[in-house]
Design a protein around this motif. Sequence first.
Motif, short mmCIF file in Angstrom:
data_model
loop_
_atom_site.label_atom_id
_atom_site.label_comp_id
_atom_site.label_asym_id
_atom_site.label_seq_id
_atom_site.Cartn_x
_atom_site.Cartn_y
_atom_site.Cartn_z
N PRO A 23 0.81 -1.22 0.00
CA PRO A 23 0.00 0.00 0.00
C PRO A 23 0.85 1.28 0.00
N ARG A 24 1.96 1.26 0.73
CA ARG A 24 2.83 2.44 0.75
C ARG A 24 3.40 2.70 -0.64
N PHE A 25 3.82 1.62 -1.31
CA PHE A 25 4.35 1.77 -2.66
C PHE A 25 3.29 2.29 -3.60
N LEU A 26 2.09 1.73 -3.53
CA LEU A 26 1.03 2.12 -4.45
C LEU A 26 0.59 3.56 -4.26
N ILE A 32 3.11 9.64 -8.48
CA ILE A 32 4.25 9.93 -9.35
C ILE A 32 4.00 9.51 -10.79
N SER A 33 3.35 8.39 -11.01
CA SER A 33 3.24 7.83 -12.36
C SER A 33 2.55 8.73 -13.38
N PRO A 34 1.52 9.51 -13.02
CA PRO A 34 0.92 10.38 -14.04
C PRO A 34 1.90 11.40 -14.63
N HIS A 35 2.93 11.73 -13.84
CA HIS A 35 3.94 12.67 -14.33
C HIS A 35 4.66 12.12 -15.56
N PHE A 36 4.77 10.81 -15.66
CA PHE A 36 5.48 10.18 -16.76
C PHE A 36 4.55 9.57 -17.80
N ARG A 49 8.58 13.33 -27.24
CA ARG A 49 9.97 13.28 -26.78
C ARG A 49 10.36 14.56 -26.07
N THR A 50 9.94 15.70 -26.60
CA THR A 50 10.25 16.98 -25.97
C THR A 50 9.59 17.08 -24.61
N ASP A 51 8.33 16.70 -24.54
CA ASP A 51 7.59 16.76 -23.28
C ASP A 51 8.21 15.83 -22.24
N MET A 52 8.60 14.63 -22.65
CA MET A 52 9.21 13.69 -21.71
C MET A 52 10.57 14.20 -21.23
N ALA A 53 11.33 14.84 -22.10
CA ALA A 53 12.61 15.41 -21.68
C ALA A 53 12.40 16.46 -20.60
N VAL A 54 11.39 17.31 -20.79
CA VAL A 54 11.07 18.33 -19.78
C VAL A 54 10.62 17.68 -18.48
N ARG A 55 9.78 16.67 -18.58
CA ARG A 55 9.29 15.98 -17.38
C ARG A 55 10.42 15.33 -16.60
#
Length: 69
Positions: A23-26, A32-36, A49-55
């Motif tokens: 549960p702590r991990f989830l 965090i995961s929506p950021h990527f 690719r540009t957006d991911m580099a900024v993220r």
Amino acid sequence: MFRCTDCSARWLTAPENRVGSAPRFLVSFSRISPHFRPPRHRMTATDHRTDMAVRFQVWDQVTEQAYAV
């Protein structure tokens, strides 16, 4: 009880890692995961690719600050 013989995986059987670790991990992962995960279906490959580099630059800055504290 399962006895792990691989030294790198012994943390899996440690008592402090059994109860509540998933549960702590989830909770952390869900924040965090929506950021990527940008909306790729609405982006060109170049924009993605540009957006991911900024993220990843933002992620590096955040984690550097976390280590500094």
